[in-house]
Motif scaffolding. Sequence first.
Motif, PDB file in Angstrom:
ATOM      1  N   THR A  16       2.477 -40.997  14.763  1.00 50.10           N
ATOM      2  CA  THR A  16       3.523 -42.098  14.294  1.00 50.10           C
ATOM      3  C   THR A  16       3.425 -43.507  14.891  1.00 50.10           C
ATOM      4  OG1 THR A  16       5.206 -41.135  15.978  1.00 50.10           O
ATOM      5  CG2 THR A  16       5.070 -39.907  13.993  1.00 50.10           C
ATOM      6  N   GLU A  17       3.964 -44.335  14.537  1.00 52.24           N
ATOM      7  CA  GLU A  17       4.276 -45.609  14.808  1.00 52.24           C
ATOM      8  C   GLU A  17       5.609 -46.319  14.882  1.00 52.24           C
ATOM      9  OE1 GLU A  17       2.681 -50.339  14.364  1.00 52.24           O
ATOM     10  OE2 GLU A  17       1.334 -48.684  13.820  1.00 52.24           O
ATOM     11  N   THR A  18       5.998 -46.463  16.336  1.00 52.97           N
ATOM     12  CA  THR A  18       7.608 -46.942  16.300  1.00 52.97           C
ATOM     13  C   THR A  18       7.619 -48.071  17.158  1.00 52.97           C
ATOM     14  OG1 THR A  18       8.101 -44.860  16.197  1.00 52.97           O
ATOM     15  CG2 THR A  18       9.900 -46.265  16.993  1.00 52.97           C
ATOM     16  N   ASN A  19       8.144 -49.183  16.896  1.00 49.61           N
ATOM     17  CA  ASN A  19       8.433 -50.386  17.811  1.00 49.61           C
ATOM     18  C   ASN A  19       6.920 -50.960  18.287  1.00 49.61           C
ATOM     19  OD1 ASN A  19      10.932 -50.488  17.198  1.00 49.61           O
ATOM     20  ND2 ASN A  19      11.387 -49.091  19.009  1.00 49.61           N
ATOM     21  N   GLY A  20       5.677 -50.969  17.315  1.00 52.85           N
ATOM     22  CA  GLY A  20       4.661 -51.400  18.205  1.00 52.85           C
ATOM     23  C   GLY A  20       3.855 -50.443  18.975  1.00 52.85           C
ATOM     24  N   VAL A  21       4.313 -49.081  19.127  1.00 51.33           N
ATOM     25  CA  VAL A  21       3.548 -48.195  19.971  1.00 51.33           C
ATOM     26  C   VAL A  21       3.071 -47.037  18.924  1.00 51.33           C
ATOM     27  CG1 VAL A  21       3.722 -46.602  21.746  1.00 51.33           C
ATOM     28  CG2 VAL A  21       4.491 -48.810  21.986  1.00 51.33           C
ATOM     29  N   ARG A  22       1.907 -46.511  18.979  1.00 50.28           N
ATOM     30  CA  ARG A  22       1.680 -45.513  18.264  1.00 50.28           C
ATOM     31  C   ARG A  22       1.543 -43.998  19.127  1.00 50.28           C
ATOM     32  NH1 ARG A  22      -4.271 -46.271  16.336  1.00 50.28           N
ATOM     33  NH2 ARG A  22      -4.476 -46.945  18.500  1.00 50.28           N
ATOM     34  N   ALA A  23       2.061 -43.282  18.735  1.00 52.91           N
ATOM     35  CA  ALA A  23       2.293 -41.852  19.520  1.00 52.91           C
ATOM     36  C   ALA A  23       1.536 -40.533  18.837  1.00 52.91           C
ATOM     37  CB  ALA A  23       3.609 -41.346  19.875  1.00 52.91           C
ATOM     38  N   PHE A  24       0.715 -39.876  19.351  1.00 53.99           N
ATOM     39  CA  PHE A  24       0.076 -38.872  18.716  1.00 53.99           C
ATOM     40  C   PHE A  24       0.545 -37.683  19.950  1.00 53.99           C
ATOM     41  CE2 PHE A  24      -2.284 -42.680  17.857  1.00 53.99           C
ATOM     42  CZ  PHE A  24      -2.521 -42.400  16.669  1.00 53.99           C
ATOM     43  N   LYS A  25       0.986 -36.511  19.412  1.00 57.09           N
ATOM     44  CA  LYS A  25       1.643 -35.736  20.380  1.00 57.09           C
ATOM     45  C   LYS A  25       1.214 -34.304  19.790  1.00 57.09           C
ATOM     46  CE  LYS A  25       6.250 -38.285  20.711  1.00 57.09           C
ATOM     47  NZ  LYS A  25       7.692 -38.094  20.465  1.00 57.09           N
ATOM     48  N   GLY A  26       1.034 -33.459  20.978  1.00 59.58           N
ATOM     49  CA  GLY A  26       0.316 -32.394  20.821  1.00 59.58           C
ATOM     50  C   GLY A  26      -1.150 -31.914  20.089  1.00 59.58           C
ATOM     51  N   VAL A  27      -1.771 -33.062  20.494  1.00 59.23           N
ATOM     52  CA  VAL A  27      -3.045 -33.109  19.948  1.00 59.23           C
ATOM     53  C   VAL A  27      -4.010 -31.994  20.844  1.00 59.23           C
ATOM     54  CG1 VAL A  27      -5.200 -34.443  20.047  1.00 59.23           C
ATOM     55  CG2 VAL A  27      -2.960 -35.527  19.884  1.00 59.23           C
ATOM     56  N   GLN A  49      -1.735 -33.515  11.449  1.00 57.12           N
ATOM     57  CA  GLN A  49      -0.546 -34.233  11.919  1.00 57.12           C
ATOM     58  C   GLN A  49      -0.077 -34.012  13.518  1.00 57.12           C
ATOM     59  OE1 GLN A  49       2.993 -34.683   9.636  1.00 57.12           O
ATOM     60  NE2 GLN A  49       1.775 -35.474   7.797  1.00 57.12           N
ATOM     61  N   CYS A  50      -0.122 -34.863  13.898  1.00 56.72           N
ATOM     62  CA  CYS A  50       0.284 -34.626  15.569  1.00 56.72           C
ATOM     63  C   CYS A  50       1.453 -35.613  15.881  1.00 56.72           C
ATOM     64  CB  CYS A  50      -0.912 -35.231  16.362  1.00 56.72           C
ATOM     65  SG  CYS A  50      -2.411 -33.869  16.492  1.00 56.72           S
ATOM     66  N   THR A  51       2.404 -35.191  15.489  1.00 53.13           N
ATOM     67  CA  THR A  51       3.825 -35.846  15.488  1.00 53.13           C
ATOM     68  C   THR A  51       4.875 -35.322  16.168  1.00 53.13           C
ATOM     69  OG1 THR A  51       4.335 -34.981  13.095  1.00 53.13           O
ATOM     70  CG2 THR A  51       3.327 -37.085  13.138  1.00 53.13           C
ATOM     71  N   ASP A  52       4.441 -33.874  16.778  1.00 55.18           N
ATOM     72  CA  ASP A  52       5.735 -33.197  17.389  1.00 55.18           C
ATOM     73  C   ASP A  52       4.863 -32.849  18.866  1.00 55.18           C
ATOM     74  OD1 ASP A  52       7.818 -33.651  16.075  1.00 55.18           O
ATOM     75  OD2 ASP A  52       7.073 -32.259  14.478  1.00 55.18           O
ATOM     76  N   TYR A  53       5.438 -32.704  19.899  1.00 54.79           N
ATOM     77  CA  TYR A  53       4.790 -32.077  21.234  1.00 54.79           C
ATOM     78  C   TYR A  53       4.271 -30.697  20.705  1.00 54.79           C
ATOM     79  CZ  TYR A  53       6.788 -35.946  23.578  1.00 54.79           C
ATOM     80  OH  TYR A  53       7.117 -37.200  24.156  1.00 54.79           O
ATOM     81  N   GLY A  54       3.222 -30.208  21.512  1.00 51.54           N
ATOM     82  CA  GLY A  54       2.634 -29.095  21.299  1.00 51.54           C
ATOM     83  C   GLY A  54       3.673 -27.963  22.062  1.00 51.54           C
ATOM     84  N   ALA A  55       3.269 -26.716  21.747  1.00 53.12           N
ATOM     85  CA  ALA A  55       3.668 -25.515  22.401  1.00 53.12           C
ATOM     86  C   ALA A  55       3.783 -26.032  23.940  1.00 53.12           C
ATOM     87  CB  ALA A  55       3.087 -24.261  22.202  1.00 53.12           C
TER      88      ALA A  55
END
Length: 496
Positions: A16-27, A49-55
């Motif tokens: 995801t991209e928010t306020n100019g920062v891309r976040a890839f979560k739970g990769v 899709q890596c948009t939420d933290y992993g387990a």
Amino acid sequence: MLTNAVFTTSGPVVGTETNGVRAFKGVPFAIAPRFVRATPLLAWPEPRQCTDYGAYAPQPGHLDHADENTCLSLNIFAPAGADRPLPVLFFVHGGAFITGGGADYDGSFLAAHGPAVIVTINYRLGPLGFLQLHRHGLDEANNLAISDALAALNWVRANIANFGGDPDAITLSGQSAGASMVIALATLPATKGKFIRALALSAPGRNIMSADHADEVARRVLDELGLAHDVGSITSVPLPSLFAAVERVGRMIADETEQGTVFGPVLDGAVIPREPRDVFAAGSLRDIPLWLGSCRDEMAMFLKSTPPAAMIRTTERQVRDAFGDAGWCRLLSYYRATARLDEDPYEALLSDAFWHRPMADLARLHAAAGGAVWLSRFDHRPALEPFLSQGPTHGADNACLWAHLPDFVDRPILKRKGGPMTPADIDVAARFQAGVLRFVTTGAPDVAEAWPRFEPARESLAIFAQPFHIVPLNDGARSRVWAELLAPSRPVTASS
């Protein structure tokens, strides 16, 4: 909004991209069956899709729905549209080697203000990451958590350029247990050339455990589970039963062994072949800038836990063993005579013995070997519990490092709420964050005039408070009495 797919050696990922920062979560960076070394996953062909933290890694409070095979994931926060490869902060979380996870550390604020690429990782915790069973028949079960962190570092080296990071400008960083992990990782032959700087906040006094102690812990856990003669069956023990056995062993050994703790990186001669402090002393890392930090009232949190943490009794016992009861009483009397109005002299003595003095000893080793090193202490009391009631205790600096000014962030795994910061919080946190980002970018946390390096002839200690200032490390009656007690010889103490 969703990002375009970024290609990795594991497969394409979407964040995801928010306020100019891309976040890839739970990769996902690896897969790890129980008590087996982590290995790369089979690559996935379609964008993931890596948009939420992993387990979460299995840990107390998070066992019922834990998936131990898929907990090895990392999170990447990267400024969008960077015009050059950015330095990378690779962060290893703390939690006494049994709790925590990358989900407690949202790096988007740091990424935007670096600019830098921020990576936080998960690794196996408690018995799954630290129970040493390789001498009991499970050949790969030694320093698995260290191997997990190394696998994450290798993944980052191979892939971070596609996220805008510079694979040749990685700073290893960690706090508490994570700082111990970083100190151990930095000294491994397998990490040579894979990072250029290291930051360790509140590393425990003993950064490494002996193989004999680790074997004793493993033996007791196996006995608790009734598996002394059937070690292989531990791979199928239900997680609640496994962690409950570890908790019982932890209570038993608190006063029965020299170290009093259950887990940590182990000097096993294989994954960790040398005592990390010996590697620093030998000068093998003299080209690696090092920042070592601690909090003023480190032990306050552990003294006020119920019951008080085992490290309290262990640290006092080690100081008494080193200097005798008379030496202990002499130290405590000096701390009482020089205590601030709001200071617990017993806590201050233990904080020095277990936290501050070991950090200073490591700084001396690195400086004497020709390395650049900076030493700091965090004296500011954040307006956030538990610090509001306990002072700048363990983790105060970490809360400010990861704050999204003007707010502290929530810590979902620790179940701590964030909240608004005071002007003093913002001032100190901004200085601390700027120092970390400057260190990640240039290899020095500040200009030399504002914060001199720690050197044999000038042992400078930076104090993060209002105002930020520099003091001589060995100044005052407390330092003198320690020096006098150590003068005849230098015995093994809680700081060595």
